[in-house]
Design a protein around this motif. Structure first.
Motif, short mmCIF file in Angstrom:
data_model
loop_
_atom_site.label_atom_id
_atom_site.label_comp_id
_atom_site.label_asym_id
_atom_site.label_seq_id
_atom_site.Cartn_x
_atom_site.Cartn_y
_atom_site.Cartn_z
N GLN A 1 0.84 -1.18 0.00
CA GLN A 1 0.00 0.00 0.00
C GLN A 1 0.89 1.24 0.00
N VAL A 2 0.67 2.10 -0.99
CA VAL A 2 1.46 3.32 -1.10
C VAL A 2 1.08 4.29 0.03
N GLN A 3 2.09 4.78 0.71
CA GLN A 3 1.84 5.75 1.78
C GLN A 3 2.93 6.82 1.75
N LEU A 4 2.50 8.06 1.90
CA LEU A 4 3.40 9.18 1.95
C LEU A 4 3.10 9.98 3.22
N VAL A 5 4.14 10.30 3.99
CA VAL A 5 3.95 11.04 5.23
C VAL A 5 4.91 12.22 5.23
N GLU A 6 4.33 13.42 5.29
CA GLU A 6 5.14 14.63 5.31
C GLU A 6 5.46 15.04 6.75
N SER A 7 6.59 15.68 6.93
CA SER A 7 6.96 16.22 8.23
C SER A 7 7.86 17.42 8.03
N GLY A 8 8.05 18.19 9.09
CA GLY A 8 8.99 19.30 9.03
C GLY A 8 8.37 20.67 8.91
N GLY A 9 7.07 20.75 8.80
CA GLY A 9 6.44 22.05 8.70
C GLY A 9 6.50 22.81 10.02
N GLY A 10 6.10 24.08 9.98
CA GLY A 10 6.09 24.87 11.19
C GLY A 10 6.01 26.34 10.89
N LEU A 11 6.27 27.12 11.91
CA LEU A 11 6.25 28.58 11.80
C LEU A 11 7.69 29.09 11.72
N ARG A 19 13.11 22.51 6.47
CA ARG A 19 13.30 21.34 5.62
C ARG A 19 12.13 20.41 5.81
N LEU A 20 11.43 20.17 4.73
CA LEU A 20 10.33 19.22 4.74
C LEU A 20 10.83 17.86 4.30
N SER A 21 10.25 16.82 4.88
CA SER A 21 10.58 15.46 4.50
C SER A 21 9.32 14.71 4.10
N CYS A 22 9.48 13.83 3.15
CA CYS A 22 8.39 12.98 2.68
C CYS A 22 8.88 11.54 2.81
N ALA A 23 8.32 10.81 3.75
CA ALA A 23 8.68 9.41 3.95
C ALA A 23 7.73 8.55 3.14
N ASP A 73 16.83 10.37 -0.79
CA ASP A 73 17.67 9.32 -0.25
C ASP A 73 16.93 8.01 -0.51
N ASN A 74 17.29 7.38 -1.61
CA ASN A 74 16.58 6.16 -2.01
C ASN A 74 16.78 5.02 -1.02
N THR A 75 17.88 5.04 -0.28
CA THR A 75 18.11 3.97 0.69
C THR A 75 17.14 4.06 1.86
N LYS A 76 16.66 5.28 2.12
CA LYS A 76 15.73 5.49 3.22
C LYS A 76 14.31 5.76 2.73
N ASN A 77 14.13 5.78 1.41
CA ASN A 77 12.82 6.11 0.84
C ASN A 77 12.30 7.45 1.35
N VAL A 78 13.16 8.45 1.33
CA VAL A 78 12.79 9.78 1.82
C VAL A 78 13.17 10.82 0.75
N VAL A 79 12.28 11.78 0.56
CA VAL A 79 12.55 12.93 -0.30
C VAL A 79 12.42 14.18 0.56
N ASN A 80 13.43 15.03 0.47
CA ASN A 80 13.45 16.25 1.27
C ASN A 80 13.26 17.48 0.40
#
Length: 125
Positions: A1-11, A19-23, A73-80
């Motif tokens: 199941q494809v899942q994308l989770v963003e993090s890093g947002g804020g004020l 820096r935003l990350s997409c796992a 970072d393809n080894t971690k499946n993360v796009v920043n």
């Protein structure tokens, strides 16, 4: 199941950085394109940047070119998404999305199939 989770947002204050990350999970990043999009209140969603995970080619909207940098970072499946010199007009909910890779490039104007839930970025003093 494809899942994308963003993090890093804020004020952040104008001129600051985030820096935003997409796992990504449920698929092999190497075969896909990852894009970042944003939607401000009362405005249409707009493409910000994308990266071809296999070849590393990128595409940026004119409004962010030179200030934002997308990487993977393809080894971690993360796009920043590194965002520098932020402006109040960058305030929006930022989403990452994916589509199967076709060729060696990517384009933020393409149709993306799977989307994350978004992360809020607010640029204000």
């Amino acid at each position: 199941q494809v899942q994308l989770v963003e993090s890093g947002g804020g004020l952040v204050q104008p001129g600051g950085s985030l820096r935003l990350s997409c796992a990504a999970s449920g698929f092999i990043l190497d075969y896909y394109v990852i894009g970042w999009f944003r939607q401000a209140p009362g405005k249409e969603r707009e493409g910000v940047s994308c990266i071809n995970s296999r070849f590393g080619s990128t595409h940026y909207a004119d409004s962010v070119r030179g200030r934002f940098t997308i990487s993977r970072d393809n080894t971690k499946n993360v796009v920043n998404l590194q965002m520098n010199n932020l402006k109040p007009e960058d305030t929006a909910v930022y989403y990452c999305a994916t589509r199967p890779r076709s060729g060696i490039r990517c384009d933020i104007r393409d149709q993306y199939n799977y989307w994350g839930q978004g992360t809020q970025v607010t640029v204000a003093s």
